[in-house]
Design a protein around this motif. Sequence first.
Motif, PDB file in Angstrom:
ATOM      1  N   GLN A 116      35.432  -8.238  -8.742  1.00 53.25           N
ATOM      2  CA  GLN A 116      36.266  -8.900  -7.742  1.00 53.25           C
ATOM      3  C   GLN A 116      36.600  -7.920  -6.632  1.00 53.25           C
ATOM      4  OE1 GLN A 116      39.667 -10.194  -9.956  1.00 53.25           O
ATOM      5  NE2 GLN A 116      40.638  -8.198  -9.970  1.00 53.25           N
ATOM      6  N   ALA A 117      36.975  -8.473  -5.484  1.00 56.98           N
ATOM      7  CA  ALA A 117      37.368  -7.657  -4.336  1.00 56.98           C
ATOM      8  C   ALA A 117      38.597  -8.280  -3.707  1.00 56.98           C
ATOM      9  CB  ALA A 117      36.226  -7.579  -3.327  1.00 56.98           C
ATOM     10  N   LYS A 118      39.471  -7.431  -3.164  1.00 52.27           N
ATOM     11  CA  LYS A 118      40.685  -7.934  -2.521  1.00 52.27           C
ATOM     12  C   LYS A 118      40.395  -8.583  -1.180  1.00 52.27           C
ATOM     13  CE  LYS A 118      43.893  -4.778  -4.727  1.00 52.27           C
ATOM     14  NZ  LYS A 118      44.884  -3.723  -4.554  1.00 52.27           N
ATOM     15  N   SER A 119      39.344  -8.123  -0.499  1.00 52.65           N
ATOM     16  CA  SER A 119      38.982  -8.687   0.798  1.00 52.65           C
ATOM     17  C   SER A 119      37.468  -8.630   0.968  1.00 52.65           C
ATOM     18  CB  SER A 119      39.661  -7.905   1.933  1.00 52.65           C
ATOM     19  OG  SER A 119      39.077  -6.620   2.047  1.00 52.65           O
ATOM     20  N   GLN A 153      32.652  -2.735  -3.906  1.00 54.64           N
ATOM     21  CA  GLN A 153      32.890  -3.166  -5.289  1.00 54.64           C
ATOM     22  C   GLN A 153      31.572  -3.531  -5.972  1.00 54.64           C
ATOM     23  OE1 GLN A 153      35.935  -1.817  -5.572  1.00 54.64           O
ATOM     24  NE2 GLN A 153      36.382  -3.466  -6.985  1.00 54.64           N
ATOM     25  N   ASP A 190      35.908  -5.258   1.195  1.00 52.71           N
ATOM     26  CA  ASP A 190      35.739  -4.499  -0.046  1.00 52.71           C
ATOM     27  C   ASP A 190      34.545  -4.949  -0.883  1.00 52.71           C
ATOM     28  OD1 ASP A 190      38.090  -3.073   0.511  1.00 52.71           O
ATOM     29  OD2 ASP A 190      39.334  -4.514  -0.575  1.00 52.71           O
ATOM     30  N   GLN A 247      42.994 -15.866  -5.545  1.00 54.60           N
ATOM     31  CA  GLN A 247      43.654 -14.670  -5.015  1.00 54.60           C
ATOM     32  C   GLN A 247      42.675 -13.614  -4.512  1.00 54.60           C
ATOM     33  OE1 GLN A 247      46.361 -13.050  -7.862  1.00 54.60           O
ATOM     34  NE2 GLN A 247      47.544 -14.926  -8.053  1.00 54.60           N
ATOM     35  N   TYR A 248      41.505 -13.543  -5.103  1.00 51.83           N
ATOM     36  CA  TYR A 248      40.542 -12.501  -4.781  1.00 51.83           C
ATOM     37  C   TYR A 248      39.181 -13.103  -4.458  1.00 51.83           C
ATOM     38  CZ  TYR A 248      43.959  -9.393  -6.922  1.00 51.83           C
ATOM     39  OH  TYR A 248      45.107  -8.711  -7.220  1.00 51.83           O
ATOM     40  N   TRP A 249      38.306 -12.258  -3.927  1.00 52.36           N
ATOM     41  CA  TRP A 249      36.909 -12.642  -3.761  1.00 52.36           C
ATOM     42  C   TRP A 249      36.202 -12.370  -5.076  1.00 52.36           C
ATOM     43  CZ3 TRP A 249      34.971 -15.086   0.422  1.00 52.36           C
ATOM     44  CH2 TRP A 249      35.765 -15.114   1.555  1.00 52.36           C
ATOM     45  N   HIS A 290      35.321 -17.138  -2.574  1.00 51.47           N
ATOM     46  CA  HIS A 290      36.753 -16.844  -2.478  1.00 51.47           C
ATOM     47  C   HIS A 290      37.472 -17.609  -3.568  1.00 51.47           C
ATOM     48  CE1 HIS A 290      40.865 -16.496  -1.019  1.00 51.47           C
ATOM     49  NE2 HIS A 290      40.435 -15.406  -0.413  1.00 51.47           N
TER      50      HIS A 290
END
Length: 86
Positions: A46-49, A56, A52, A32-34, A29
């Motif tokens: 990268q992934a938002k959550s 991704q 995702d 802001q993103y994973w 983490h």
Amino acid sequence: STPKPSSAASDVYKRQRQYMHTINPIVTHGEQYWIVYVPEIGQYTQAKSMDDVAEQARDLAAVWLDIPMDDVEVGEVVTKPFSRVK
């Protein structure tokens, strides 16, 4: 009794599985993103959550390997703690 698949259907399934690529993303983490690292291809995305991450990672591997996304499956997802580079 459940019908058994025909030998021809079984052969098709085996050929399809032969072309599957399994990836095991390593996820951290970030601020802001994973951050998703796919070691099998040495690339990041990268992934938002966390929800995702698998999609991704599969998309990245498919594009990088120039194969259909359906030929990429996600094995184990490893989560590592974030460490800021100083």
